[in-house]
Design a protein around this motif. Structure first.
Motif: not given
Length: 166
Positions: A65-66, A68-71
């Motif tokens: 989750p750390k 998940a929205d990262d590039d």
């Protein structure tokens, strides 16, 4: 830190879970509350923290989750692997007792090894898990409560439960 184990002043547990279907946060809660807190208190043994991190973390089988929205900028390349920040649980610097029944988690700066993992692998302070313990004597029972906070918000808290003495 030196290389002399006699001078070691930190006790950190490293947990790995190679089961792809496992939920590390749920398993960490279970291990911390059901087993570890009771052992620490009944043995009066300090544990500074827990790191939950293995080669399955951040893979398709166990998305992190750390990141998940990262590039991908928060992943660290180690050989053929791309690893996410470690999951770190900080415990109190003292074991709760009758004299000091409330034992809050220590800050990341107080645990050199965990601080190094946190910094080196791009952890954010808002992702750190602070574990607090609280004791209460109720008649002949010694009761304990476990609380896990992240970014100042309670993530999970137990009821006061007795420590089963073996």
């Amino acid at each position: 830190m030196g290389h002399d184990p006699a001078k070691a002043d930190e006790f950190v547990i490293w947990s790995i879970c190679t089961n792809l279907g496992a939920d590390p946060r749920r398993n960490a809660w279970s291990g911390i509350h059901t087993r570890l807190s009771a052992e620490m208190i009944s043995r009066n043994q300090r544990v500074d923290g827990l790191i939950v991190w293995d080669m399955v973390c951040g893979t398709i089988g166990r998305p992190c989750p750390k990141v998940a929205d990262d590039d991908g900028s928060r992943l660290t390349d180690i050989g053929p692997f791309r690893v996410p920040p470690a999951c770190i649980y900080l415990f109190p610097g003292t074991v709760p007792s009758g004299a000091t029944p409330a034992a809050p988690a220590q800050p990341i700066e107080a645990v050199e090894l965990l601080s190094a993992f946190h910094r080196c692998f791009k952890g954010r302070d808002t992702e750190l898990n602070q574990v607090d313990f609280e004791l209460l004597q109720s008649g002949s029972d010694l009761m304990r409560r476990t609380t896990i906070r992240r970014a100042g918000v309670i993530q999970k808290v137990s009821d006061m439960v007795p420590i089963r003495r073996v």
